[in-house]
Design an enzyme around this catalytic site. Structure first.
Site, PDB file in Angstrom:
ATOM      1  N   HIS A   1      -4.469   6.777   8.171  1.00  0.00           N
ATOM      2  CA  HIS A   1      -3.120   6.952   8.700  1.00  0.00           C
ATOM      3  C   HIS A   1      -2.355   7.884   7.787  1.00  0.00           C
ATOM      4  CE1 HIS A   1      -3.219   3.357   6.106  1.00  0.00           C
ATOM      5  NE2 HIS A   1      -2.064   3.782   5.651  1.00  0.00           N
TER       6      HIS A   1
ATOM      7  N   CYS B   1       0.862  -1.181   0.000  1.00  0.00           N
ATOM      8  CA  CYS B   1       0.000   0.000   0.000  1.00  0.00           C
ATOM      9  C   CYS B   1       0.891   1.220   0.000  1.00  0.00           C
ATOM     10  CB  CYS B   1      -0.961   0.002   1.187  1.00  0.00           C
ATOM     11  SG  CYS B   1      -0.191   0.290   2.784  1.00  0.00           S
TER      12      CYS B   1
END
Length: 670
Positions: free
Chosen positions: A588, A416
Site C-alpha cells: 500500500h 506501522c
C-alpha cells in the site's frame, strides 16, 4: 488523577514550550554523547598536558619526545592538527547537525544529510566550534528539505525519482551551506563570544555559584535541557577546547546535591519516602538518573533550598580549585563525572561532589527534622512530576515499586508506517487473541507511527520500526514482530497481560479517561471495496517489485487511485516490508499518498509459484488504497482468513473471483 483541559492542550504554557525546546535540543545532543566521550578520552590521553605526558613527566621523570602522542594530540598545530582539533571542529558539530536534520524530517536520513551539509557551511564560516550553529542549521536543513520534497511529491515520473531526489538534496544543501557560511557561522561566533564574556564576568566576580538559584529549580521543572544542552554544553565544549576543561559541564550534572537529599530522606524521612530513598540514591548517584529525586522535592518544595545550597557549594569548590570536566558527563553519574575529569581536576571535582552532597544533606536533614506535617504522598508527587514533565516517567516504577512498572495494560497500539494496512491486520489478529483470553477491557487499535504519542501502555511494531516507535512512546512497553499473521510474540503479549491485569481484568472506571473504541469499524461487504475485475488468479509477476506494480495497476484500473499511487506503494516498501506471513503481502502507499486515493479499494492477485518477498514466500498479494477507515473491517476478515489454514486452502483452490469473494464474505470480522 491529573487531567489536561482542551485549552491547556491547544495553548501550552511558557514552561511547556521551554520544556519542548529543551527536549528538542537534548534529542540532538544526547544520541551523540558517545562521540563527546570519545573526544574527551582522546583529549585526556594525547594533548600536551594529558595523562600520558603527565605520567611520563611526574612519575617516570621522562622528558623526551612523545612521538605518536604528539601527532595524535596535534601539539602546537591548532584546530587542524592531530585528531583532537578536527573531532571537535568537524565531527561533533556535523553529528549534531545530521541528527537535528534527521529529526525534523521525521527520522528520514535525507533530512540528516542536508542538515549536515548546511552545518558544514556554518563550521567553515566561523573560528569557534559550531555546536550552536549545528543546532540551528541542522534542523533548518531537514525541515526545509521536507517542505521542498512535499512540493513535488507524487508528481515525479517513474524512473526519475533518484535523479530528482539526489539533485534536489544536493542543490538545496549547497544553498544552505553558503547561507551557513555567510550568516549563521559569523552570527553564532559572535553570540558564543558574548556568552563566554558573560561567563567570564560571573567567574571573575565570584558570581558563578549563584547560577544554582536558577539551575536547581529548573531541573525539578524539567527546564534543564534548554539550559544544559542549549547553552552550557556548547559553551563548555568551546572552553574545554581552549583550556582543556570547563566548570560549565558541572553546573547541572553534579550528582552531589541529589545524593545529599536522598541520604537525608534515608535517615530522617518518613514512610514510603524513607523506605525508597536508599534505592533511589543508588540510581541517582551511580546510574546518573537525577530525575528520580524530583518527586521528593515536589513532595516538600521547601527542600529546593537544600538543593540550591548544595549546588552553590559544589560550584564554589570547583571555582576555588580551578577544576572542571573535559567533556559533558551524561548521564550525570559519578562514574561519568570521574571519567570526564582531567588529572589536574580530579581532586577538585571529587571534593565538589562530596561538599555539595554534605551541604544538601545538612540543610535537608534540618528541614525534615523540624517538619511536623504528615508524611507526604510520594506517589502523588511522582504524578505531579509526570504532569510537569508532560509525559510518563521511566523512573517512577523504580521509585514506587514493581506495581508501577508492572501495572495493568489497558491500551495497546499496533503501529506501522501508514497505519492503513499492516498495523490494521496485526491489530485484528492480536485483538482477537486478547479477547479470547477474556481481557475485554484492553483496547487494541492501529495507528500510523507518525501519530503515536506517549499514552499507550504497549506498542507493537515491525522490528524495523521499533526504534522510531520508541522515540514517540518512550514510556510504553515495546514489542517487535516480523510476522503479522501468527507471530509468537502475540501469545507472549497475552501472557504479559495475564500477569499484569489478572485473569479477570476490568477496564479502568475513570469516567474522564479518554479511550479509543476496541470495536472494528463497520463491516462492509467484500465486493464494495474489492471488485471482481480487481481479482487475478494467475499473476504474471516474478518479483516483489513487479507484483507491487501489478496490484497497483489493478487499483488504478478500478478507479480507486491515481497512477502516482503505484510509485507510493513502491516507496512504502522501501521503509519496511509489507509481507505479513502465511504467504500474504499487502502493499500500500505511504501516509503522504492519501491524496492520490480516489476511493477505498482493494486488489487481489494469486500466484502459481511463491514470490521472494524480502526473504519470505508470498503467493497472495492484496493491494490497498484506503481513503478512510472503511477498509479496515475487511482487513480484519482477511487477517482471520490467513490465520486459518483451511481458509487459505480455499483461496488456493479458488477458480473464479466469485470464489474469492465468497471466502472473504463468509468470514466475520476478527
Amino acid at each position: 488523577m491529573t487531567t489536561t483541559t482542551h485549552a491547556e492542550r491547544s495553548a501550552p504554557s511558557a514552561r511547556v514550550r521551554v520544556q519542548r525546546f529543551g527536549t528538542f535540543l537534548s534529542n540532538m545532543v544526547l544520541p551523540n554523547i558517545g562521540a563527546f566521550i570519545a573526544w574527551g578520552l582522546i583529549t585526556a590521553l594525547f594533548i600536551e598536558t594529558g595523562w600520558i605526558t603527565t605520567i611520563g613527566k611526574d612519575i617516570f621523570g621522562y622528558n623526551g619526545g612523545y612521538g605518536f602522542v604528539e601527532e595524535l594530540g596535534g601539539w602546537g598545530k591548532g584546530a587542524d592538527g592531530g585528531i583532537v582539533g578536527p573531532m571537535i571542529t568537524y565531527l561533533l558539530p556535523l553529528l549534531i547537525g545530521y541528527t537535528g536534520g534527521r529529526m525534523t524530517y521525521d527520522d528520514n536520513i535525507r533530512g540528516g544529510v542536508v542538515g549536515a551539509i548546511a552545518t558544514m557551511g556554518a563550521i567553515a564560516g566561523a573560528s569557534v566550534p559550531m555546536f550552536l550553529g549545528a543546532m540551528v542549521m541542522g534542523p533548518l536543513g531537514g525541515y526545509t528539505m521536507k517542505r521542498l520534497d512535499a512540493l513535488w511529491a507524487h508528481k515525479i515520473r517513474p524512473g526519475f525519482e533518484m535523479l530528482v531526489n539526489n539533485f534536489s538534496a544536493g542543490i538545496w544543501g549547497g544553498i544552505l551551506a553558503v547561507l551557513g557560511f555567510l550568516v549563521a557561522g559569523p552570527f553564532v561566533e559572535q553570540f558564543s563570544k558574548g556568552a563566554s564574556n558573560v561567563i567570564d564576568t560571573l567567574v571573575n566576580n565570584n558570581l558563578l555559584p549563584f547560577t544554582s538559584i536558577f539551575i536547581e529549580p529548573a531541573k525539578v521543572l524539567f527546564l534543564n535541557n534548554a539550559v544544559n544542552q542549549g547553552i552550557l554544553t556548547p559553551l563548555g565544549t568551546s572552553e574545554a577546547l581552549e583550556q582543556g576543561k570547563s566548570v560549565l559541564f558541572l553546573l547541572e550534572a553534579n550528582p552531589g546535591p541529589g545524593l545529599g537529599l536522598l541520604l537525608a530522606f534515608t535517615f530522617f524521612g518518613k514512610g514510603v519516602a524513607k523506605a525508597s530513598a536508599p534505592g533511589a540514591a543508588l540510581i541517582q548517584f551511580v546510574g546518573g538518573i537525577h530525575e528520580i529525586y524530583f518527586p521528593y522535592v515536589l513532595m516538600k518544595p521547601i527542600l529546593i533550598v537544600a538543593m540550591i545550597g548544595g549546588g552553590m557549594t559544589g560550584i564554589t569548590v570547583n571555582v576555588v580549585f580551578d577544576s572542571g570536566l573535559r567533556s559533558p558527563a551524561s548521564p550525570g553519574s559519578i562514574i561519568a563525572v570521574w571519567a570526564a575529569s582531567p588529572g589536574s581536576s580530579f581532586v577538585g571535582v571529587t571534593l565538589s561532589v562530596i561538599a555539595s552532597a554534605a551541604v544538601t544533606f545538612l540543610i535537608a536533614s534540618f528541614l525534615l527534622k523540624i517538619d511536623k506535617s504528615e508524611e507526604g504522598d510520594l506517589a502523588e508527587a511522582a504524578a505531579r512530576m509526570e504532569a510537569t514533565k508532560g509525559k510518563k516517567s521511566s523512573v517512577t516504577g523504580a521509585l514506587l515499586g514493581s506495581a508501577t512498572t508492572a501495572g495493568p495494560i489497558r491500551s495497546i497500539v499496533f503501529a506501522c508506517d501508514a497505519g492503513m494496512g499492516s498495523s490494521a491486520m496485526g491489530a485484528s489478529v492480536l485483538r482477537k487473541k486478547i479477547q479470547d483470553a477474556g481481557h475485554s477491557g484492553v483496547t487494541v487499535v492501529n495507528k500510523a507511527i507518525s501519530n503515536l504519542n506517549d499514552d499507550p501502555d504497549l506498542v507493537v511494531t515491525h522490528q524495523d520500526l521499533t526504534d522510531r516507535a520508541r522515540s514517540k512512546s518512550p514510556s510504553a512497553v515495546h514489542v517487535s514482530v516480523d510476522n503479522f499473521m501468527n507471530s509468537p510474540q502475540y501469545d507472549e503479549i497475552v501472557a504479559m497481560i495475564d500477569r499484569t491485569n489478572g485473569a479477570a481484568a476490568a477496564p479502568a472506571a475513570d469516567p474522564l479517561a479518554k479511550t479509543e473504541p476496541a470495536a472494528e469499524p463497520a463491516v462492509e461487504p467484500a465486493h464494495d471495496v474489492l471488485d471482481p475485475e480487481s481479482i487475478v488468479l494467475g499473476g504474471t509477476a516474478r518479483s516483489r517489485d513487479d507484483a507491487i506494480s501489478e496490484a497497483g495497476r489493478l487499483l488504478v484500473a478500478a478507479g480507486a487511485a491515481d497512477e502516482s499511487y503505484v510509485a507510493a506503494m513502491h516507496e512504502r516498501e522501501t521503509s519496511v516490508s509489507t509481507a505479513m506471513g502465511n504467504g500474504l503481502a499487502i502493499p500500500h502507499g505511504t501516509n503522504d499518498a492519501k491524496a492520490a486515493v480516489r476511493r477505498t479499494g482493494l486488489s487481489f492477485v494469486r500466484y502459481d509459484e511463491p514470490l521472494d518477498w524480502n526473504g519470505k514466500p508470498v503467493r497472495f498479494v492484496i493491494g490497498i488504497a484506503g481513503a478512510g477507515n472503511d477498509h479496515l473491517a475487511l482487513l480484519g476478515r482477511i487477517a482471520k482468513v490467513f490465520a486459518d489454514n483451511e481458509q487459505v486452502a480455499r483461496l488456493e483452490a479458488a477458480s473464479t473471483p466469485a470464489d474469492v469473494l465468497d471466502v472473504l464474505g463468509q468470514v466475520q470480522p476478527a
